[in-house]
Motif scaffolding. Structure first.
Motif, PDB file in Angstrom:
ATOM      1  N   ASP A   6     -15.423 -38.718 101.510  1.00 26.18           N
ATOM      2  CA  ASP A   6     -16.314 -38.411 100.917  1.00 26.18           C
ATOM      3  C   ASP A   6     -17.371 -38.559 101.513  1.00 26.18           C
ATOM      4  OD1 ASP A   6     -18.133 -36.432  99.402  1.00 26.18           O
ATOM      5  OD2 ASP A   6     -17.640 -36.901  97.501  1.00 26.18           O
ATOM      6  N   LYS A   7     -17.911 -37.076 102.439  1.00 28.44           N
ATOM      7  CA  LYS A   7     -18.743 -37.576 103.410  1.00 28.44           C
ATOM      8  C   LYS A   7     -20.617 -36.162 103.014  1.00 28.44           C
ATOM      9  CE  LYS A   7     -17.300 -39.136 107.373  1.00 28.44           C
ATOM     10  NZ  LYS A   7     -16.358 -38.084 109.073  1.00 28.44           N
ATOM     11  N   GLY A   8     -20.277 -35.900 101.254  1.00 31.53           N
ATOM     12  CA  GLY A   8     -21.471 -35.818 101.059  1.00 31.53           C
ATOM     13  C   GLY A   8     -21.498 -33.543 101.689  1.00 31.53           C
ATOM     14  N   ASN A   9     -20.271 -33.464 102.471  1.00 33.16           N
ATOM     15  CA  ASN A   9     -20.224 -31.933 102.611  1.00 33.16           C
ATOM     16  C   ASN A   9     -19.254 -30.656 102.480  1.00 33.16           C
ATOM     17  OD1 ASN A   9     -17.818 -34.032 104.047  1.00 33.16           O
ATOM     18  ND2 ASN A   9     -18.614 -33.115 106.656  1.00 33.16           N
ATOM     19  N   ASP A  34     -19.350 -27.825 102.107  1.00 31.59           N
ATOM     20  CA  ASP A  34     -19.062 -26.430 103.262  1.00 31.59           C
ATOM     21  C   ASP A  34     -18.657 -27.011 104.813  1.00 31.59           C
ATOM     22  OD1 ASP A  34     -20.235 -25.058 100.935  1.00 31.59           O
ATOM     23  OD2 ASP A  34     -22.363 -25.743 101.573  1.00 31.59           O
ATOM     24  N   TYR A  35     -18.648 -27.792 105.738  1.00 34.02           N
ATOM     25  CA  TYR A  35     -17.847 -28.028 106.334  1.00 34.02           C
ATOM     26  C   TYR A  35     -16.812 -28.481 106.714  1.00 34.02           C
ATOM     27  CZ  TYR A  35     -17.568 -30.931 111.260  1.00 34.02           C
ATOM     28  OH  TYR A  35     -16.819 -31.015 111.592  1.00 34.02           O
ATOM     29  N   ILE A  36     -16.376 -29.210 105.594  1.00 32.87           N
ATOM     30  CA  ILE A  36     -14.875 -29.923 104.740  1.00 32.87           C
ATOM     31  C   ILE A  36     -14.069 -28.430 105.311  1.00 32.87           C
ATOM     32  CG2 ILE A  36     -13.080 -30.200 103.550  1.00 32.87           C
ATOM     33  CD1 ILE A  36     -14.604 -32.817 103.357  1.00 32.87           C
ATOM     34  N   GLN A  66     -15.435 -25.048 105.921  1.00 28.95           N
ATOM     35  CA  GLN A  66     -14.860 -24.067 107.308  1.00 28.95           C
ATOM     36  C   GLN A  66     -14.423 -25.042 108.380  1.00 28.95           C
ATOM     37  OE1 GLN A  66     -19.387 -23.552 107.990  1.00 28.95           O
ATOM     38  NE2 GLN A  66     -19.570 -22.918 105.976  1.00 28.95           N
ATOM     39  N   ASN A  67     -13.754 -26.270 108.111  1.00 22.94           N
ATOM     40  CA  ASN A  67     -13.625 -26.403 109.569  1.00 22.94           C
ATOM     41  C   ASN A  67     -11.889 -27.138 109.261  1.00 22.94           C
ATOM     42  OD1 ASN A  67     -15.465 -26.343 111.473  1.00 22.94           O
ATOM     43  ND2 ASN A  67     -16.797 -27.047 109.812  1.00 22.94           N
ATOM     44  N   TYR A  86     -17.024 -29.991  94.284  1.00 21.29           N
ATOM     45  CA  TYR A  86     -17.086 -29.233  94.940  1.00 21.29           C
ATOM     46  C   TYR A  86     -16.397 -28.117  95.034  1.00 21.29           C
ATOM     47  CZ  TYR A  86     -18.631 -33.311  97.619  1.00 21.29           C
ATOM     48  OH  TYR A  86     -20.013 -34.376  97.618  1.00 21.29           O
TER      49      TYR A  86
END
Length: 192
Positions: free
Chosen positions: A12-15, A17-19, A21-22, A186
């Protein structure tokens, strides 16, 4: 073809939305058990939680996805005895040519098959790492799902085994429908 649920555990890197989407993300370990690829836990989210705690402590994310599973596309060393026999024959052949020895890892054999055997056209591999979840660590005892066959005998049934699927490419097995399943903050489907 069968639709199968898979889980990928990530730091968990606090991202989130990035996860979403990618995803999925390739394993970047030099000693990955099955070689280069995208690693997932098969069906049982408990195994994804266990790995999250082992690898990332309390700071991990679990993504859920679906794939189209078939043994024509996935080299299945869990449920397809023909694949197990093929793997055994490959090991025997490699030993006869002195390409491997008793210290050769599973990943080296898989990499050899992928790189050197033209008819090895699978998109993924499925394995059960025996003793993945240690018998000696009390902290992880809740992640073991075992029942004995006989009282005072060591044999048991592991009814939620630590089965992994490694996809060789990001789109193997028509993987799709990624969404964050854990942690709850999340997960947009989580209801308080």
């Amino acid at each position: 073809m069968k639709i199968k649920t898979l889980y990928q555990t990530l730091k968990d890197k606090g991202n989130p939305d990035y996860i979403e989407q990618n995803a999925p993300f390739k394993c970047n370990w030099g000693n990955a058990w099955l070689g280069e690829g995208y690693y997932f836990w098969d069906t049982f989210i408990e195994n994804a939680h266990w790995w999250g705690k082992v690898r990332h402590g309390q700071s991990y994310i679990i993504c859920k996805a679906e794939c189209d599973f078939s043994t024509e596309l996935c080299f299945d060393l869990v449920g397809d005895t023909e694949h197990m026999l093929d793997f055994d024959e490959s090991i025997k052949l490699m030993k006869s040519k002195k390409i491997i020895n008793e210290n050769t890892t599973v990943s080296r054999i898989i990499n050899f098959l992928r790189e050197k055997v033209p008819h090895f056209t699978f998109q993924a591999i499925r394995v059960y790492g025996i003793k993945s979840i240690s018998d000696h660590n009390e902290e992880y005892k809740k992640y073991k799902h075992r029942l004995i066959f006989e009282i005072s005998k060591p044999q048991y049934l592991d009814y939620k085994p630590a089965i992994q699927i490694c996809l060789f490419k990001k789109n193997s097995l028509n993987i799709r429908n990624f969404k964050i399943e854990f942690p709850d903050e999340y997960n947009p489907d989580f209801i308080i």
